[in-house]
Every structure is written in C-alpha cells, then in structure tokens.
Motif scaffolding. Structure first.
Motif, PDB file in Angstrom:
ATOM      1  N   LYS A 130      68.458   2.499  19.579  1.00  0.00           N
ATOM      2  CA  LYS A 130      69.454   1.984  18.940  1.00  0.00           C
ATOM      3  C   LYS A 130      69.659   0.943  19.467  1.00  0.00           C
ATOM      4  O   LYS A 130      70.439  -0.127  18.867  1.00  0.00           O
ATOM      5  CB  LYS A 130      70.639   2.675  19.623  1.00  0.00           C
ATOM      6  CG  LYS A 130      71.994   2.640  18.962  1.00  0.00           C
ATOM      7  CD  LYS A 130      73.067   4.702  19.658  1.00  0.00           C
ATOM      8  CE  LYS A 130      74.740   3.515  20.334  1.00  0.00           C
ATOM      9  NZ  LYS A 130      75.157   3.046  21.325  1.00  0.00           N
ATOM     10  N   GLU A 131      68.955  -0.448  20.529  1.00  0.00           N
ATOM     11  CA  GLU A 131      69.652  -1.491  20.805  1.00  0.00           C
ATOM     12  C   GLU A 131      68.535  -1.936  20.332  1.00  0.00           C
ATOM     13  O   GLU A 131      68.864  -3.103  19.843  1.00  0.00           O
ATOM     14  CB  GLU A 131      69.594  -0.943  22.325  1.00  0.00           C
ATOM     15  CG  GLU A 131      69.490  -1.237  23.549  1.00  0.00           C
ATOM     16  CD  GLU A 131      69.834   0.970  23.571  1.00  0.00           C
ATOM     17  OE1 GLU A 131      69.180   1.759  23.762  1.00  0.00           O
ATOM     18  OE2 GLU A 131      71.278   2.137  23.532  1.00  0.00           O
ATOM     19  N   THR A 132      67.199  -2.019  19.899  1.00  0.00           N
ATOM     20  CA  THR A 132      66.531  -2.497  19.581  1.00  0.00           C
ATOM     21  C   THR A 132      66.889  -2.904  17.485  1.00  0.00           C
ATOM     22  O   THR A 132      66.145  -3.900  17.668  1.00  0.00           O
ATOM     23  CB  THR A 132      64.964  -1.850  19.144  1.00  0.00           C
ATOM     24  OG1 THR A 132      64.744  -1.371  20.575  1.00  0.00           O
ATOM     25  CG2 THR A 132      64.134  -2.478  18.695  1.00  0.00           C
ATOM     26  N   LEU A 133      67.886  -1.838  17.443  1.00  0.00           N
ATOM     27  CA  LEU A 133      67.378  -1.943  16.243  1.00  0.00           C
ATOM     28  C   LEU A 133      68.677  -2.767  16.585  1.00  0.00           C
ATOM     29  O   LEU A 133      69.173  -3.851  15.259  1.00  0.00           O
ATOM     30  CB  LEU A 133      68.516  -0.861  14.870  1.00  0.00           C
ATOM     31  CG  LEU A 133      67.829   0.229  14.409  1.00  0.00           C
ATOM     32  CD1 LEU A 133      67.961   1.648  13.855  1.00  0.00           C
ATOM     33  CD2 LEU A 133      66.382  -0.812  13.552  1.00  0.00           C
ATOM     34  N   THR A 185      69.260  -6.467  14.506  1.00  0.00           N
ATOM     35  CA  THR A 185      69.997  -6.683  13.153  1.00  0.00           C
ATOM     36  C   THR A 185      71.109  -9.008  13.968  1.00  0.00           C
ATOM     37  O   THR A 185      71.042  -9.540  13.472  1.00  0.00           O
ATOM     38  CB  THR A 185      71.262  -6.475  13.151  1.00  0.00           C
ATOM     39  OG1 THR A 185      70.877  -5.177  13.040  1.00  0.00           O
ATOM     40  CG2 THR A 185      72.262  -7.173  12.599  1.00  0.00           C
ATOM     41  N   GLN A 186      70.565  -9.138  15.010  1.00  0.00           N
ATOM     42  CA  GLN A 186      71.431 -10.236  15.968  1.00  0.00           C
ATOM     43  C   GLN A 186      69.976 -11.316  16.015  1.00  0.00           C
ATOM     44  O   GLN A 186      70.084 -12.263  15.157  1.00  0.00           O
ATOM     45  CB  GLN A 186      71.544  -9.738  16.945  1.00  0.00           C
ATOM     46  CG  GLN A 186      71.820 -11.058  18.179  1.00  0.00           C
ATOM     47  CD  GLN A 186      71.909 -10.815  19.440  1.00  0.00           C
ATOM     48  OE1 GLN A 186      72.161  -9.584  20.163  1.00  0.00           O
ATOM     49  NE2 GLN A 186      71.932 -12.236  20.959  1.00  0.00           N
ATOM     50  N   LEU A 187      68.819 -10.343  16.171  1.00  0.00           N
ATOM     51  CA  LEU A 187      67.196 -11.418  15.362  1.00  0.00           C
ATOM     52  C   LEU A 187      66.982 -12.547  14.049  1.00  0.00           C
ATOM     53  O   LEU A 187      67.220 -13.429  14.024  1.00  0.00           O
ATOM     54  CB  LEU A 187      66.293 -11.053  15.991  1.00  0.00           C
ATOM     55  CG  LEU A 187      66.009 -10.844  17.456  1.00  0.00           C
ATOM     56  CD1 LEU A 187      64.904 -10.267  17.429  1.00  0.00           C
ATOM     57  CD2 LEU A 187      65.772 -12.203  18.308  1.00  0.00           C
ATOM     58  N   SER A 219      62.728 -12.845  11.791  1.00  0.00           N
ATOM     59  CA  SER A 219      62.509 -11.401  10.895  1.00  0.00           C
ATOM     60  C   SER A 219      61.960 -10.332  12.119  1.00  0.00           C
ATOM     61  O   SER A 219      60.227 -10.925  12.337  1.00  0.00           O
ATOM     62  CB  SER A 219      61.400 -11.946   9.371  1.00  0.00           C
ATOM     63  OG  SER A 219      61.490 -10.518   9.583  1.00  0.00           O
ATOM     64  N   ALA A 220      62.662  -9.544  12.305  1.00  0.00           N
ATOM     65  CA  ALA A 220      61.827  -8.234  13.505  1.00  0.00           C
ATOM     66  C   ALA A 220      61.664  -7.314  12.216  1.00  0.00           C
ATOM     67  O   ALA A 220      62.203  -7.263  11.681  1.00  0.00           O
ATOM     68  CB  ALA A 220      62.242  -8.472  14.561  1.00  0.00           C
ATOM     69  N   VAL A 248      66.166  -9.128  22.251  1.00  0.00           N
ATOM     70  CA  VAL A 248      66.574 -10.408  21.726  1.00  0.00           C
ATOM     71  C   VAL A 248      65.642 -11.021  22.523  1.00  0.00           C
ATOM     72  O   VAL A 248      64.617 -11.815  22.063  1.00  0.00           O
ATOM     73  CB  VAL A 248      67.788 -10.437  21.965  1.00  0.00           C
ATOM     74  CG1 VAL A 248      67.849 -12.511  21.584  1.00  0.00           C
ATOM     75  CG2 VAL A 248      68.560  -9.873  20.856  1.00  0.00           C
ATOM     76  N   ASP A 249      65.624 -11.277  24.073  1.00  0.00           N
ATOM     77  CA  ASP A 249      65.138 -12.831  24.667  1.00  0.00           C
ATOM     78  C   ASP A 249      63.822 -12.591  24.065  1.00  0.00           C
ATOM     79  O   ASP A 249      62.865 -13.560  24.713  1.00  0.00           O
ATOM     80  CB  ASP A 249      65.181 -12.605  26.343  1.00  0.00           C
ATOM     81  CG  ASP A 249      67.064 -13.161  26.383  1.00  0.00           C
ATOM     82  OD1 ASP A 249      67.933 -13.668  25.520  1.00  0.00           O
ATOM     83  OD2 ASP A 249      67.385 -12.484  27.535  1.00  0.00           O
TER      84      ASP A 249
END
Lengths: 369, 326
Positions: B215-218, B222-224, B230-231, B316-317
């Motif tokens: 969940k957090e990774t998706l 999106t934030q990235l 592009s993740a 993200v970091d």
C-alpha cells in the motif's frame, strides 16, 4: 526424594466440601515374572497358535535388535535405539490393531513396526540413514517414526479425526514414551481426543527412562495412566512385559475406540534394557543392578516359560526359531548392504510434488547437472 | 461480481473451496459460531456444518499437528491461527513434520494443508498481535510462504494454496483486511504461486515489497512519478520460494533496487533478495541496494507502531537516494 502419595498431598475435604469428582486407575496383569497366571486369562491365551505367533514376533524383534547394534558398532548402521525388553508391549498393541488402522510412533517401536508389516530391510534402511526406509511397503498409512518427542500424538488425533469424519471404523494408535507424557503435545492431544471422543489409543510405554532421567524424576504422579483423567478419557496401567495383558488391554481400548467409545491411555510398564541409543552410555546414570533386576522381568523369557509350561514349546522349537530368525535377519542385512545409495537428486525430488521453478537451479547444483 | 474487502475475499475463497472440494475442512479457535476473531470464517459453519468448519480447543500444538494427520489422510485442512504471534507452539510441527513429511516418506505421505495467520502491525492491537515473522518460515524447507496484498490476490492465492498438494503458510496482513474493497469474481480460479506480481511498471528503480507495505509502496511510486522517477513495484506474494528471476529481470532493466518490508531488518527476506542480486546481478546495479524495514527492535505497542512500520516517506527517500546516487 521419596514421593508422598497423592492422597496425602490432596487438599483435604472439609465439612462443607462435597467430592466433585473421583477417579481410579486400574492395573492389569495376567502373567507374572515367574510366568504364573495371576488372573483368569482371556480366551486367546489358551490358544497355542496365537501365543506362539506372538512369541515368534517378539523373538524376531529381539534378534534383529542385537544385529542392528552389532551393525552400528561396526560402522554399518547409523545411531540406533535398542528395543530390547519392550517386545511384549510393542507386539501386544500392534497385534491388537487391524491392518486398516494407523499408527504414529516414537522411535524404539521396531517390535510393533515389524508386526504391522514394516520389513527388516526397511528398518535397516531407515536406521542406516536412507529415507526410503520410511516408504513402508505394507502399512502405507502408518507414520514414519517421530523423533521429536510426543510430536506424533497430535498426528494420531488428526488421523482419528479423519476416520471419524469419514465414519470409518478405524482406529489411530499412538505409541509414546514416559518422557513424552510430560510434554504439552501429549496433554493437548488427550484433551482433544477426549472432547471430540476420537477413535485413538495412546500407548504410553513407560520404560523407566527418558535418556538419563528416571521415571520418578519425570513426574509426581503415581502412574502415567492417570494423566488420561486430565483429558477426560480412561487410563489404565498394565504390566507391559506381560504379553497377555498387553494384547488384551490394547484390544479392549482399540475395540472401544472403533465402536465410538472414544480414546484411552494405556500405560505399559516395561524397562529399557539397553542404552538410550548406540550413542549413549547408560552406565553414566544407571546402576547395573537395576538392569540385572529388570532382566528378571524379561517379557520374552516370561512368554517362553508360559509356552513351555504348557508343553506348547520345546527346546527344539526354540533352536529352530532362533536359527530361522537369524537367517531372516542375515538375509535382510545382505539385501540392505546391496542397496545402491540414494541419489543426491532425492534431496529435492520429494520436497514438493513438483519442485518449484525457483529451486531448480539448486537441484542442478547439487546433482552436478 | 461484487466489491469485497480482503477479509471478504478470503471468506469467499474458503467458501468456494469448501463448496468445490469435499476434502477441504477448516480448523481453528473461534472460527465456528463466532466466525473467527477477524470474521474471516463468518457464516461458514452455518453453511457447511460442524464437520467442515471445526472449532478446536485452545491448543496450537495439537491444532498444527492434527492438521498434519488430517492432511496425510487425504483431507485439505485450512487451519486458522488467531495471530502470527500465537502460531509458534505449532512451529515445531511446521519445521519437523509439515515441511518434511513428503520427503521423509519419499512421497508415501504428504501434507497438503494451509496454515492461515493474520500478520503485521497497524491495527492498534495488544502485545504479540503485530508480528511480521515471515522470515522464520521462509527459512524452512518444504513449505511455501504466501502473503497477499489485495482482495483479488488474497482470493486467488488462497484458493491456489488450498488446491496445492503441498503445505502453504498463508499470512494475511491485518492492516489490509478492511482497508479497501475491490471487485473480485468468485470464479474458483486461483492465481499462480511461486511468482511475483508486477503491480506498476517503471524504468528507474525496482521496489520489491509484499503484504501491507504494498500500500505505502504504491503511494510512494505515485509520488515519485510526480518527481519524474519511474518506479517499478513488485509484489513478491510468494515469500518462499522467491521468484528471483522476475526480480533480477526488473533490476537488469532499472539498475536500482529498493526492498521494503515491515519485518525487522536482520535476516529479513530483504537480506536474501539483496544477497541474490549481489550474486547474480551485481553488475546491473548503478547504486547500492537499499532496504526500508522495521528496526531490529521488538514490535512496539500501539503508540509507537506507526514509527516502527516503514512509511511512504522512507520509501520515497530510499528511491530518491538510489536514483540520484553518484
């Protein structure tokens, strides 16, 4: 450290108390150490054919056992647990089972395994370090021996649940030792067997020793059979070196289980004549006098005397049987020695029905492919 | 088709399995009338009867061990442990019997069972209710370890786990149980085990994760994307054995790898993935591998659980660091 009898340790009822529950643990013996009948025996004990077949099985097991130890001492077998002295209870409960029943067991139950149809070669293969020895050709649903103590008790409960769900008149028999009766696995299992009234019989083979720990240091209870009470099932103690009591009491328990009467704990009092295994030296913790005293209770000699006293068994019969057993064992050893070693691929080929693709490279690496 | 939560999907998969396969039985504590502590088995005893959905006494050793006996007898037990923190009495059975019965009998007996247990923190539960110890299980040969991350994958993977002829540990992230709903068709079709799922394609960095952290990774991905990074997001799904070929192919494409898991760092499954990339894909890498994990600390009680769990910001970091490396 002398144990104070439980009755003296109980909270004494006061005038206001009533007794909420009361229990008794019976003890059964027909044949005493001198091979005299001390109680009216069941019908089969009057049948020479049956009694001789039990004796033959016990003798084969004893002779196999001596050979297995010799093989280990000469580097031809892995670590091996001797079953010497425990033949009556092993053959007793196994002969009380039907072929369709299933067994889960601790190690040291070669007498029962042989009766169930596990072959001498399979026993040698297993103790010789080859998993193919647990691919029993005959009792296909019997579990391989469980080395982690008491871990086979829950398996018997699961098997018994399967029998009950399918409404099959079959019984699961679980053989475990005195040490195992201290484990949670055992208590959880008898508890579930009780509350679900499962067709399972727990044979607690009390051979006096859990490696170096004697029975009196294992538990404060007078009997191991009374642990059954905690699970709400009957418990009975028997002379485990008396083949008549062993076969009879196990038959009663198995019959009750088969007919929907639920589970039983049978505590068979016997003695571990040998070391814990060939890797053990019992002289570090056990006085020789205890062992020589236990030999006076030997189940094999007891049954032989019973047969001889009734003129059912002669010296010639004995010599013939020993020669025959030795021949069988030697033939099995010869076959065992000829077996090609397992293939390294076997480490992978039985892990899953189909080896996951992610593990294929490891199989290749270990098989030089 | 109906919109269901992950719990609903798990319930639906078990109902489907009970319906389609008479060998399937459910076992566990409070799973009958009560429908399980999370209600995963809600209504199933009513529908299929007490012989198919069995309430057991509170005893996890026999719960695990009797499942072995049932499985060896041809049943397909699906056994619920109330929380991952309470499965450990059954660990002896998992290691010593579940994972080796087929092997030690050379295929004579097998152990087609599923052990289900809720996993992970984030639901304000008491002590011992927030474990992520999947790595303990991933170390055990002869079993599969599966963790779903969405209602549809929970449905498909659980059905496949039940149909599989070998044992599967199926750990369900409690944080996702009721987090979202999606359309799941009760098709009776499983999703493949032993493969990971690429949830988002990308070219700059591969982020491998599983379970609740998906969940957090998706969200992080999106934030990235907003920052021009592009993740590629891979849901491992089957934690053991690892579909490493898919991960390696992705790393070959992106040249960068971030692994995200809620479990502690030391000897976590992330370590295995990183080690394998070092063995087989070192020269694909344009930056060191990063792991975003929980610390090697006891899962805290609820006041600190948010701090403990990897969050979107750390993901993200980490992704930024590997993309901007050197």
């Amino acid at each position: 450290m002398g144990a104070i009898p439980l009755n003296k340790r109980l909270v004494p009822p006061t005038g206001e108390d009533r007794i909420a529950a009361e229990f008794q643990i019976p003890y059964r013996q027909y044949l005493d150490a001198s091979a005299s009948l001390v109680a009216e025996p069941p019908e089969f004990a009057r049948n020479p054919g049956i009694m001789i077949s039990l004796y033959r099985a016990m003798t084969l097991s004893r002779i196999f056992d001596a050979k297995a130890i010799a093989l280990q001492r000469t580097g031809q077998l892995g670590t091996y647990p001797s079953s010497a002295g425990q033949e009556a209870i092993g053959v007793g409960y196994a002969s009380a089972m039907q072929a369709v029943d299933a067994m889960t067991t601790t190690y040291r139950e070669q007498p029962a395994q042989l009766w169930r149809g596990v072959t001498l070669v399979e026993l040698l293969r297993f103790w010789g370090g080859d998993e193919r020895g647990s691919d029993f050709s005959v009792p296909r649903e019997d579990f391989p021996v469980a080395v982690p103590i008491a871990s086979q008790a829950p398996h018997a409960v699961g098997i018994a649940t399967a029998f009950k769900l399918r409404r099959e008149p079959r019984v699961a028999v679980c053989a475990l030792g005195d040490g195992a009766s201290s484990k949670g696995d055992f208590y959880e299992s008898i508890n579930l067997a009780g509350v679900w009234q499962l067709p399972v019989v727990f044979i607690v083979i009390n051979n006096g020793w859990a490696i170096s720990l004697p029975r009196e240091k294992q538990t404060a209870t007078e009997t191991l059979a009374q642990k059954a009470i905690a699970g709400g099932i009957p418990g009975i103690q028997i002379d485990g070196n008396d083949i008549i009591a062993a076969h009879q009491v196990c038959s009663e328990a198995i019959t009750r289980a088969r007919s929907g009467g639920g589970a039983t704990v049978v505590e068979a009092v016997t003695y571990r004549m040998g070391d814990h295994t060939t890797a053990d030296d019992a002289s570090r913790y056990r006085r020789e006098e205890l062992v020589s005293a236990a030999w006076k209770l030997d189940p094999l000699a007891r049954l032989r005397n019973y047969l001889a006293n009734r003129q059912w068994w002669s010296k010639t019969d004995e010599e013939q049987l020993i020669a025959e057993c030795r021949e069988k064992v030697e033939a099995a050893v010869a076959e065992y020695m000829k077996l090609p070693p397992p293939s390294p691929a076997d480490m992978f080929d039985y892990l899953f029905e189909t080896l996951p693709p992610a593990l294929q490279w490891q199989r290749k690496q270990f098989t030089g492919g | 088709m109906s919109e269901v939560s992950m719990l609903g999907a798990i319930n639906m998969a078990m109902a489907r399995a009970l319906e389609d396969d008479p060998r399937v039985v459910l076992l566990g504590e409070d799973i009958g009338v009560n429908g399980g502590v999370f209600r995963a088995t809600d209504g199933l005893q009513d529908r299929f009867g007490e012989d198919r959905v069995m309430d057991t006494p509170l005893a996890e050793t026999v719960l695990a061990g009797m499942s072995v006996g049932l499985a060896a007898q041809g049943f397909r037990p699906v056994t619920e442990f109330q929380f991952m923190g309470f499965i450990y009495p059954g660990l002896d059975q998992v290691i010593n019997h579940v994972g080796r019965l087929r092997n030690r009998t050379r295929g004579r007996l097998s152990c087609p069972l599923v052990f289900r247990a809720p996993t992970g923190a984030g639901i304000h539960a008491p002590e011992h209710h927030s474990e992520s110890t999947e790595a303990l299980f991933a170390h055990i040969p002869g079993i599969r370890v599966v963790i779903p991350s969405s209602p549809s994958r929970a449905y498909g993977l659980l059905l496949s786990a039940i149909h599989d002829p070998d044992p599967v540990m199926f750990f369900e992230p409690t944080r996702l149980y009721r987090a979202s709903k999606e359309e799941v068709e009760d098709s009776g079709e499983g999703l493949p085990l032993d493969v990971c799922f690429t949830l988002r394609e990308g070219s700059d960095v591969t982020i491998v994760t599983w379970g609740a952290c998906v969940k957090e990774t998706l969200s992080a991905a999106t934030q990235l994307a907003g920052e021009g990074i592009s993740a590629e997001v891979i849901d491992l799904a089957t934690i053991s054995p690892i579909d490493f070929d898919s991960i390696l192919a992705s790393v070959e494409k992106t040249g960068r790898l971030v692994i995200v898991h809620e479990a502690p760092r030391n000897c976590g499954v992330g370590a295995e993935i990183a080690a394998r990339v070092a063995e087989r894909g070192l020269l694909f890498l344009q930056a060191p591998v990063e792991r975003v994990t929980a610390p090697d600390a006891v899962v805290p009680l609820l006041r600190l659980e948010k701090t403990y769990m990897p969050g979107e910001k750390q993901i993200v970091d980490a992704a930024r660091r590997v993309v901007r490396y050197a």
